[in-house]
Motif scaffolding. Structure first.
Motif, PDB file in Angstrom:
ATOM      1  N   GLY A   1      -9.433  -4.672  -0.287  1.00  0.00           N
ATOM      2  CA  GLY A   1     -10.701  -5.204   0.176  1.00  0.00           C
ATOM      3  C   GLY A   1     -10.607  -6.202   1.308  1.00  0.00           C
ATOM      4  N   LYS A   2      -9.391  -6.598   1.698  1.00  0.00           N
ATOM      5  CA  LYS A   2      -9.232  -7.529   2.802  1.00  0.00           C
ATOM      6  C   LYS A   2      -9.141  -6.763   4.124  1.00  0.00           C
ATOM      7  N   ALA A   3      -9.013  -7.511   5.215  1.00  0.00           N
ATOM      8  CA  ALA A   3      -8.974  -6.861   6.528  1.00  0.00           C
ATOM      9  C   ALA A   3      -7.875  -5.818   6.597  1.00  0.00           C
ATOM     10  N   LEU A   4      -6.685  -6.157   6.117  1.00  0.00           N
ATOM     11  CA  LEU A   4      -5.584  -5.200   6.031  1.00  0.00           C
ATOM     12  C   LEU A   4      -5.583  -4.656   4.602  1.00  0.00           C
ATOM     13  N   ASP A   5      -6.493  -3.732   4.380  1.00  0.00           N
ATOM     14  CA  ASP A   5      -6.830  -3.233   3.042  1.00  0.00           C
ATOM     15  C   ASP A   5      -5.732  -2.305   2.527  1.00  0.00           C
ATOM     16  N   THR A   6      -5.044  -2.733   1.475  1.00  0.00           N
ATOM     17  CA  THR A   6      -3.940  -1.937   0.938  1.00  0.00           C
ATOM     18  C   THR A   6      -4.410  -0.716   0.163  1.00  0.00           C
TER      19      THR A   6
ATOM     20  N   GLY B   1       0.818  -1.204   0.000  1.00  0.00           N
ATOM     21  CA  GLY B   1       0.000   0.000   0.000  1.00  0.00           C
ATOM     22  C   GLY B   1       0.854   1.257   0.000  1.00  0.00           C
ATOM     23  N   THR B   2       0.201   2.389   0.252  1.00  0.00           N
ATOM     24  CA  THR B   2       0.872   3.694   0.172  1.00  0.00           C
ATOM     25  C   THR B   2       0.730   4.444   1.488  1.00  0.00           C
TER      26      THR B   2
END
Length: 365
Positions: free
Chosen positions: A87-92, A57-58
């Motif tokens: 879209g996952k729990a740790l959403d990037t 991610g950013t």
């Protein structure tokens, strides 16, 4: 449903403690922050220390969207890849994930890769030393002084709780999967058995082996991956038709894990694991209740039914000492024990993704 889940998992259980251990060119590149000499809580020093990590991610301009991921024993920065992505729990698309490698895992400075202090010359380290190395990475290297959450499974969950005690104002929330606040005698005995499996193999040669001590590694894997990280219920379902079919299956699983993790690295991480106690944090006077009561972050603790490595009653008791902590059983109705946080069983993965995503979303409001 349970029978189908176990059948699916039988194909992938060889990577139970390392569900995505292999790094591919499509994944974020390994990075290394070199700290130089790193003084441990004991006063000893790891020379030429570097902590390995990857990011997903950013990072936003305010540096306010970071999540720190900490890994399990014998695992690496891929350990909860199953929870990381759009879209996952740790959403990037929303968070900047810093996925770290723990001291002694073969990527961060370890007995297996240190040139200054190789093998058994390496100093023993603690869970709090792992936390401090991660703090240095975030603050000194990435310029991040606050995170949305610290997330991790097993020994990672232990680091999560230690983060909450050592740095109570550093994070908004904590997500500890199958953790311990203080390692109980049962877990110490399991880890000691795994060490003996290695150290009693003549090929270990006091840690100076020229080839992996394979007989010891096989037995270590049996003790950890295929006994304490599973449950009798799982075997009863998987091998209901023929209990003896577990024997060729077990050998195949051992074969798949023989070179995944260095034997000496394992010994050192188990020494850190078994000596962990948040009550021993400086200023806590050995009082675990005081230490856990000092946690300020919103806390989610997830346990596995019939966990035979980190018994579920231990984190359940710890949760009662943390103000407002949420205690959740992973996939109630299934009996996947410690493996419930392994990323192998589809029902558990779906449950973790949903519950952790919901918790982080609520914590952000």
């Amino acid at each position: 449903m349970i029978r189908r889940t176990f059948a699916l998992a039988a194909l992938g259980l060889a990577l139970l403690l390392h569900p995505a251990a292999a790094h591919t060119p499509a994944q974020p590149p390994h990075q290394m922050f070199k700290l130089g000499d790193f003084r441990l809580e004991s006063g000893e020093v790891i020379r030429d220390f570097g902590i390995s990590y990857v990011t997903h991610g950013t990072l936003n301009a305010a540096k306010s969207n970071a999540i720190l991921m900490v890994t399990a024993i014998g695992g690496n920065h891929h350990r909860i890849d199953f929870l990381i992505g759009p879209g996952k729990a740790l959403d990037t698309d929303r968070y900047f994930i810093v996925a770290t490698d723990a001291i002694g895992n073969g990527l961060t400075t370890s007995p297996s890769n240190s040139t200054a202090q190789p093998r058994m010359q390496f100093p023993r380290f603690a869970i709090r030393d792992m936390v401090e190395s991660q703090r240095r990475l975030l603050v000194d290297h990435l310029g991040i002084n606050h995170v949305v959450s610290v997330v991790g499974p097993s020994m990672g969950g232990m680091q999560v709780l230690q983060w909450g005690v050592s740095q109570p104002g550093f994070m908004d929330s904590l997500v500890a999967m199958v953790p311990l606040a203080r390692t109980p005698a049962w877990t110490v005995a399991v880890l000691e058995a795994s060490r003996k499996a290695i150290m009693l193999d003549p090929a270990w040669q006091g840690g100076n082996y020229t080839a992996p001590p394979l007989a010891g590694i096989r037995l270590w894997r049996d003790i950890l991956s295929f006994l304490s990280a599973r449950t009798p219920d799982m075997y009863g379902t998987q091998f209901a038709a023929d209990p003896l079919a577990v024997l060729p299956w077990l050998k195949a699983q051992e074969d798949a894990q023989l070179t995944i993790f260095d034997a000496n690295d394992w010994l050192y991480q188990t020494w850190a694991y078994e000596r962990h106690d948040v009550g021993a944090t400086p200023g806590m006077g050995g009082d675990m209740a005081k230490a856990l009561g000092s946690i300020q972050a919103r806390t989610l603790i997830l346990t596995g039914t019939k966990d035979l490595l980190n018994p579920e009653y231990e984190p359940a008791a710890a949760a009662k000492l943390i103000r407002g902590a949420q205690l959740v059983t992973i996939s109630p109705g299934t009996v996947t024990g410690h493996a419930s946080a392994g990323g192998v069983f589809p029902a558990d993965v779906e449950f973790l993704d949903r519950e952790i995503g919901r918790f982080l979303g609520a914590a952000a409001r």
